[in-house]
Design an enzyme around this catalytic site. Structure first.
Site, short mmCIF file in Angstrom:
data_model
loop_
_atom_site.label_atom_id
_atom_site.label_comp_id
_atom_site.label_asym_id
_atom_site.label_seq_id
_atom_site.Cartn_x
_atom_site.Cartn_y
_atom_site.Cartn_z
N MET A 21 0.84 -1.20 0.00
CA MET A 21 0.00 0.00 0.00
C MET A 21 0.88 1.26 0.00
O MET A 21 0.41 2.35 0.34
CB MET A 21 -0.94 -0.01 1.20
CG MET A 21 -1.91 -1.19 1.15
SD MET A 21 -3.41 -0.96 2.11
CE MET A 21 -2.75 -0.80 3.75
N LEU A 24 6.65 3.05 1.57
CA LEU A 24 7.58 1.91 1.66
C LEU A 24 8.65 2.15 2.72
O LEU A 24 9.14 3.27 2.90
CB LEU A 24 8.24 1.67 0.30
CG LEU A 24 7.27 1.35 -0.85
CD1 LEU A 24 8.07 1.01 -2.12
CD2 LEU A 24 6.33 0.20 -0.51
N HIS A 25 9.00 1.07 3.41
CA HIS A 25 10.03 1.12 4.44
C HIS A 25 10.93 -0.10 4.29
O HIS A 25 10.79 -0.88 3.33
CB HIS A 25 9.40 1.22 5.83
CG HIS A 25 8.35 0.18 6.11
ND1 HIS A 25 8.61 -1.17 6.13
CD2 HIS A 25 7.00 0.30 6.34
CE1 HIS A 25 7.52 -1.84 6.40
NE2 HIS A 25 6.50 -0.98 6.51
N HIS A 28 9.33 -3.47 3.47
CA HIS A 28 8.99 -3.65 2.05
C HIS A 28 10.25 -3.97 1.24
O HIS A 28 10.23 -4.80 0.33
CB HIS A 28 8.32 -2.40 1.49
CG HIS A 28 7.02 -2.03 2.15
ND1 HIS A 28 6.88 -0.90 2.92
CD2 HIS A 28 5.81 -2.63 2.16
CE1 HIS A 28 5.63 -0.82 3.36
NE2 HIS A 28 4.97 -1.86 2.93
N GLN A 139 5.38 -11.84 6.84
CA GLN A 139 4.89 -12.55 8.02
C GLN A 139 4.31 -11.56 9.04
O GLN A 139 3.51 -11.93 9.89
CB GLN A 139 6.05 -13.35 8.63
CG GLN A 139 5.73 -14.11 9.88
CD GLN A 139 4.70 -15.21 9.65
OE1 GLN A 139 4.72 -15.88 8.61
NE2 GLN A 139 3.81 -15.39 10.61
N LYS A 140 4.69 -10.30 8.92
CA LYS A 140 4.14 -9.25 9.80
C LYS A 140 2.61 -9.29 9.82
O LYS A 140 1.99 -9.11 10.85
CB LYS A 140 4.65 -7.89 9.30
CG LYS A 140 3.89 -6.67 9.75
CD LYS A 140 4.21 -6.31 11.16
CE LYS A 140 3.74 -4.93 11.58
NZ LYS A 140 2.41 -4.55 11.18
N ASP A 141 2.01 -9.52 8.64
CA ASP A 141 0.56 -9.67 8.54
C ASP A 141 0.27 -11.16 8.41
O ASP A 141 -0.08 -11.66 7.33
CB ASP A 141 0.04 -8.88 7.34
CG ASP A 141 0.30 -7.39 7.50
OD1 ASP A 141 -0.50 -6.72 8.15
OD2 ASP A 141 1.34 -6.92 7.00
N VAL A 167 10.62 -7.40 9.66
CA VAL A 167 11.75 -6.51 9.91
C VAL A 167 11.38 -5.58 11.07
O VAL A 167 10.27 -5.03 11.09
CB VAL A 167 12.12 -5.69 8.66
CG1 VAL A 167 13.25 -4.71 8.95
CG2 VAL A 167 12.49 -6.62 7.52
N SER A 177 4.03 1.08 8.07
CA SER A 177 3.75 2.42 7.51
C SER A 177 3.01 3.26 8.54
O SER A 177 3.08 4.49 8.50
CB SER A 177 2.91 2.28 6.24
OG SER A 177 3.56 1.43 5.31
P1 AMP Z 1 1.48 -2.88 3.49
O1 AMP Z 1 2.07 -1.86 2.57
O2 AMP Z 1 1.50 -2.50 4.93
O3 AMP Z 1 0.14 -3.41 3.03
O4 AMP Z 1 2.46 -4.12 3.41
C1 AMP Z 1 2.82 -4.68 2.19
C2 AMP Z 1 3.58 -5.96 2.46
O5 AMP Z 1 4.70 -5.68 3.28
C3 AMP Z 1 2.71 -6.99 3.23
O6 AMP Z 1 2.97 -8.28 2.70
C4 AMP Z 1 3.23 -6.85 4.64
O7 AMP Z 1 3.09 -8.03 5.40
C5 AMP Z 1 4.70 -6.53 4.40
N1 AMP Z 1 5.29 -5.86 5.57
C6 AMP Z 1 4.78 -4.80 6.25
N2 AMP Z 1 5.57 -4.50 7.30
C7 AMP Z 1 6.59 -5.39 7.29
C8 AMP Z 1 7.74 -5.62 8.11
N3 AMP Z 1 7.99 -4.86 9.19
N4 AMP Z 1 8.57 -6.64 7.80
C9 AMP Z 1 8.33 -7.41 6.71
N5 AMP Z 1 7.28 -7.25 5.88
C10 AMP Z 1 6.41 -6.26 6.17
#
Ligand code: AMP
Length: 275
Positions: A21, A24-25, A28, A139-141, A167, A177
């Protein structure tokens, strides 16, 4: 088409998709790097999916940092960034979507009704539009990852799903995010999520694991600002049903809580054996 390689739509090799979404960090980035290890080309989608936000959630204020996202993708060797507008993704008279089933109504789904229907619908559309050979999720989600694996199995989708480790900041806070919503004081309280997982992980029996995690969260509930717990649970990684007290093998210790107006989730995968 596909004369030179994978089953996806990229001539000359295989394609991995990293759905995001945006905002990015480093988390990602780690997904993108894993994707690069498993495919010749990497696509990243950036789409804040309105379908997975309930009214009153943070859809309108969700961080949008598209220019920086593009720079990060370029630096990580991403070949394609797919960033559709909401109007391009969904027809105004849209009728059909994916139903996440009973598994979509437990744990995180119990607090976010309809969330996993929205997630699976957009992920299926992204798979159909981008046609990746491999898709990488964090795996965070954990429940999202389990639900996507379930959808791929139940609907025979021709995609290999890879999970990537969470991470964290050096102090344990899982990158998200949404962390940018946290004030300094909020952030201090938010550390209780990862601390609770660490404390739980020191034990071997489900009731001890949950007791230790709850003790940390109870303390944070009277901190300033206080942590408002949604759930802490120990569940089967594939089904997200609670594990029995004599469980052996993998289990996910998952937690969700609000700090101020920010809702955070975290989890750790444990392997339970005889103590
Ligand atoms: P999001 O942009 O939050 O929807 O996340 C996009 C993808 O990044 C999803 O598969 C999340 O599980 C993954 N993600 C989010 N935060 C982390 C993190 N801290 N470590 C690893 N993957 C992450």
């Amino acid at each position: 088409m596909d004369a030179a390689g994978g089953s996806g739509g990229v001539p000359g090799g295989t394609l991995a998709l990293v759905p995001t979404m945006g905002a990015l960090h480093e988390g990602h980035r780690s997904l993108i790097r894993l994707a690069r290890e498993h495919a010749d080309h990497v696509a990243v989608s950036v789409f804040v999916n309105p379908l997975q936000f309930a009214p009153g959630e943070d859809f309108s204020r969700y961080p949008r940092t598209f220019d920086t996202d593009l720079e990060i993708c370029a630096a990580e060797g991403v070949g394609l960034v797919f960033a559709p507008a909401a109007g391009e993704m969904y027809l105004p008279d849209r009728q059909v979507g994916v139903c996440a089933g009973r598994m979509g109504t437990v744990v995180e789904g119990a607090f976010r009704p309809g969330h996993f229907d929205g997630v699976l619908t957009v992920v299926l559309k992204l798979f159909n539009l981008v046609r990746p050979d491999v898709a990488v999720f964090g795996q965070k989600d954990a429940q999202q990852l389990a639900m996507i694996r379930r959808m791929v199995a139940d609907l025979d989708l021709p995609v290999t799903v890879l999970g990537a480790p969470t991470v964290r900041e050096p102090d344990g806070l899982a990158l998200s995010s949404r962390n940018r919503y946290l004030s300094e004081a909020d952030r201090g309280t938010a550390l209780a999520l990862s601390a609770a997982l660490r404390e739980g992980a020191r034990h071997g029996r489900p009731r001890d694991i949950l007791g230790a995690a709850r003790a940390v969260l109870d303390q944070a509930a009277v901190a300033s600002p206080p942590l408002a717990l949604d759930y802490v649970c120990l569940v089967d990684p594939a089904t997200f049903t609670a594990v029995p007290d004599d469980h052996r093998g993998e289990a996910v210790l998952a937690v969700a809580a609000k700090v101020g107006s920010t809702r955070l989730i975290d989890n750790v995968v444990l392997t339970l054996g005889p103590s």
